[in-house]
Design a protein around this motif. Structure first.
Motif, PDB file in Angstrom:
ATOM      1  N   ALA A 145      85.962 -13.444  -3.477  1.00 14.92           N
ATOM      2  CA  ALA A 145      87.232 -12.972  -2.917  1.00 14.92           C
ATOM      3  C   ALA A 145      88.104 -14.168  -2.561  1.00 14.92           C
ATOM      4  O   ALA A 145      87.656 -15.085  -1.873  1.00 14.92           O
ATOM      5  CB  ALA A 145      86.980 -12.114  -1.690  1.00 14.92           C
ATOM      6  N   ASP A 146      89.341 -14.168  -3.057  1.00  8.36           N
ATOM      7  CA  ASP A 146      90.237 -15.288  -2.744  1.00  8.36           C
ATOM      8  C   ASP A 146      90.936 -15.100  -1.402  1.00  8.36           C
ATOM      9  O   ASP A 146      91.592 -16.012  -0.909  1.00  8.36           O
ATOM     10  CB  ASP A 146      91.266 -15.468  -3.867  1.00  8.36           C
ATOM     11  N   ARG A 147      90.796 -13.907  -0.819  1.00  6.08           N
ATOM     12  CA  ARG A 147      91.295 -13.634   0.533  1.00  6.08           C
ATOM     13  C   ARG A 147      90.563 -12.409   1.048  1.00  6.08           C
ATOM     14  O   ARG A 147      89.779 -11.783   0.326  1.00  6.08           O
ATOM     15  CB  ARG A 147      92.802 -13.407   0.543  1.00  6.08           C
ATOM     16  N   ASP A 148      90.777 -12.054   2.312  1.00  7.20           N
ATOM     17  CA  ASP A 148      90.123 -10.872   2.853  1.00  7.20           C
ATOM     18  C   ASP A 148      90.531  -9.635   2.056  1.00  7.20           C
ATOM     19  O   ASP A 148      91.663  -9.520   1.594  1.00  7.20           O
ATOM     20  CB  ASP A 148      90.522 -10.657   4.322  1.00  7.20           C
ATOM     21  N   PRO A 179      93.608  -7.374   2.639  1.00  6.81           N
ATOM     22  CA  PRO A 179      94.141  -8.584   3.262  1.00  6.81           C
ATOM     23  C   PRO A 179      94.894  -8.332   4.575  1.00  6.81           C
ATOM     24  O   PRO A 179      95.341  -9.287   5.219  1.00  6.81           O
ATOM     25  CB  PRO A 179      95.084  -9.132   2.185  1.00  6.81           C
ATOM     26  N   ARG A 201      91.414  -5.044   8.021  1.00  3.74           N
ATOM     27  CA  ARG A 201      91.416  -6.283   7.257  1.00  3.74           C
ATOM     28  C   ARG A 201      89.988  -6.826   7.127  1.00  3.74           C
ATOM     29  O   ARG A 201      89.252  -6.905   8.111  1.00  3.74           O
ATOM     30  CB  ARG A 201      92.301  -7.324   7.937  1.00  3.74           C
ATOM     31  N   GLY A 202      89.608  -7.164   5.900  1.00  5.56           N
ATOM     32  CA  GLY A 202      88.301  -7.759   5.665  1.00  5.56           C
ATOM     33  C   GLY A 202      87.143  -6.789   5.740  1.00  5.56           C
ATOM     34  O   GLY A 202      85.983  -7.203   5.673  1.00  5.56           O
ATOM     35  N   LYS A 239      85.098 -10.421   3.002  1.00  7.44           N
ATOM     36  CA  LYS A 239      85.784 -11.534   3.631  1.00  7.44           C
ATOM     37  C   LYS A 239      86.118 -12.578   2.580  1.00  7.44           C
ATOM     38  O   LYS A 239      85.477 -12.664   1.528  1.00  7.44           O
ATOM     39  CB  LYS A 239      84.907 -12.173   4.717  1.00  7.44           C
ATOM     40  N   GLN A 240      87.134 -13.389   2.850  1.00  5.39           N
ATOM     41  CA  GLN A 240      87.489 -14.469   1.937  1.00  5.39           C
ATOM     42  C   GLN A 240      86.258 -15.338   1.672  1.00  5.39           C
ATOM     43  O   GLN A 240      85.562 -15.749   2.585  1.00  5.39           O
ATOM     44  CB  GLN A 240      88.609 -15.322   2.519  1.00  5.39           C
ATOM     45  N   ILE A 274      91.598 -10.061  -7.300  1.00  7.28           N
ATOM     46  CA  ILE A 274      91.356 -11.381  -6.702  1.00  7.28           C
ATOM     47  C   ILE A 274      92.039 -12.489  -7.508  1.00  7.28           C
ATOM     48  O   ILE A 274      91.792 -13.681  -7.282  1.00  7.28           O
ATOM     49  CB  ILE A 274      89.843 -11.680  -6.570  1.00  7.28           C
TER      50      ILE A 274
END
Length: 403
Positions: free
Chosen positions: A42-45, A48, A137-138, A142-143, A165
């Motif tokens: 994952a590149d972010r949560d 997000p 979020r997340g 998670k990221q 992602i």
């Protein structure tokens, strides 16, 4: 090697010869059906941001908990817009599914549970819980979390995940270069009109069609029963392909030149005959440069069975695919097979109310009768040690249906 070996021995020999063909990078939109060769992160949560799962209003729960039931609508927020904050606890935001929530609000109430009049939203007489109808979020990942493991077939869902992602280039397993070679003077192309003693070719296109499921594009070649021609073409193919899948010319007939030619070309024979029906005369070997040769009989059912029982499991091992092609099913009719061979019976599969696979045998006229393959789903592998197989007994099945 023994002159004739068992199915289990053949399986072990074949599986011991699988190899890795390397990896390559492909565009994600063209990766369907390939085998993922890397982990995805994952590149972010994900998601997000906090977002509503329904359309309605969003409030500060402490106001509701304090007895407030009517809220002034400050603004309407759509998905993709910047989050809107409330300035006081008696305010709310009309919010659409998937929009980003501001930290000043924490509870979403569906439109079905409110009345709206004159810019005010009033909650009906229902119970409200803090944080309801919110995808936090997340919550999913998670990221930096792994979202997909390697060694799996890339599905439409996985492509969607890669898109989410931003992973537009995927590392996948390279596919083997495969040539499908059929032989026989009596065989003509499907486009031709055969004479009274000729047959139309079908084995090559069947093998090609099966391998398309694995995104392998094969080269088809048909050879006459001419030893010199076969020698020349096999010399070329042994140097140009990773796998040769052959059909015909491997038995004991005067015009079955394939084993002799392979031997002359220095191909190592690992076995030539298996205690099975169909598919008893099955030649398998390897060339010094790593090329693997599966030389099946010419009968269509033999080719179909050997392809699914031996080659597809070999291919899955080579590509690192973890999925199983076989399972167990309960026999629905007695079978008597009084020969010292492992029998692969064509069966139709159904599922009962308990989720068990049920296998109903289909009568055939031998390995040349491929007409029943369109009405069946699998080969049931019946043990060599028995000749009577009773209704209610469970045996291994090798599925070949597309679905």
């Amino acid at each position: 090697m023994a002159d004739i070996i068992t199915v289990g021995e053949a399986e072990k020999i074949i599986q011991s010869r699988h190899r890795n063909f390397g990896v390559e990078e492909v565009f994600y939109a063209t990766a369907l059906g390939r085998v993922l060769a890397e982990k995805l992160y994952a590149d972010r949560d994900l998601p997000p941001f906090n977002r509503p799962t329904v359309d309605g209003i969003v409030i500060d729960f402490s106001a509701y908990n304090g007895g407030l039931r009517s809220f002034k609508i400050k603004a309407t927020q759509a998905a993709g817009e910047n989050p809107v904050a409330i300035a006081s606890k008696d305010e709310c935001i009309e919010i659409m599914t998937g929009a980003a929530l501001d930290h000043s609000v924490d509870t979403v109430i569906r439109y079905e549970d409110i009345d709206i009049a004159d810019g005010t939203a009033t909650i009906k007489n229902i119970e409200i819980k803090k944080g309801q109808n919110i995808h936090l979020r997340g919550k999913d990942k998670k990221q930096g979390d792994i979202v997909a493991m390697g060694d799996c077939i890339i599905t439409p869902a996985l492509i969607g995940l890669a898109a989410s992602i931003g992973k537009t280039k995927l590392l996948v397993k390279k596919l083997p270069r495969v040539a499908v070679i059929t032989t026989g003077d009596e065989m003509v192309s499907a486009e031709e009109t055969p004479n009274a003693y000729q047959l139309r070719r079908s084995n090559g296109i069947v093998i090609k069609s099966v391998l398309e499921k694995y995104k392998i594009n094969v080269d088809l070649l048909h050879l006459k029963d001419d030893a010199e021609l076969i020698r020349n073409e096999l010399t070329r193919c042994l140097n140009g392909y990773d796998v040769l899948l052959m059909s015909g010319g491997v038995s004991m007939g005067k015009f079955d030149y394939v084993p002799q030619v392979l031997d002359e070309l220095g191909v190592q024979k690992l076995f030539h005959t298996i205690k099975q029906r169909p598919g008893k005369p099955f030649w398998f070997g390897t060339h010094g440069n790593g090329t693997v040769i599966f030389a099946f009989p010419g009968n269509p059912v033999s080719v179909f069975m050997c392809l699914h029982r031996y080659f597809i499991p070999w291919l899955k091992s080579a590509l690192g695919i973890q999925s199983q092609q076989h399972g167990y099913a309960v026999l629905q009719n007695d079978i008597h097979f009084p020969y010292p061979l492992q029998y692969f019976a064509q069966v139709k599969l159904t599922v009962n109310d308990d989720g068990q696979w049920l296998a109903t045998p289909v009568d055939t006229n031998g390995s040349g009768d491929f007409s029943n393959l369109i009405y069946t789903d699998a080969f049931m592998e019946l043990p060599l040690e028995k000749d009577e197989f009773k209704k209610g007994e469970a045996y291994k099945v090798w599925r070949y249906g597309i679905f």
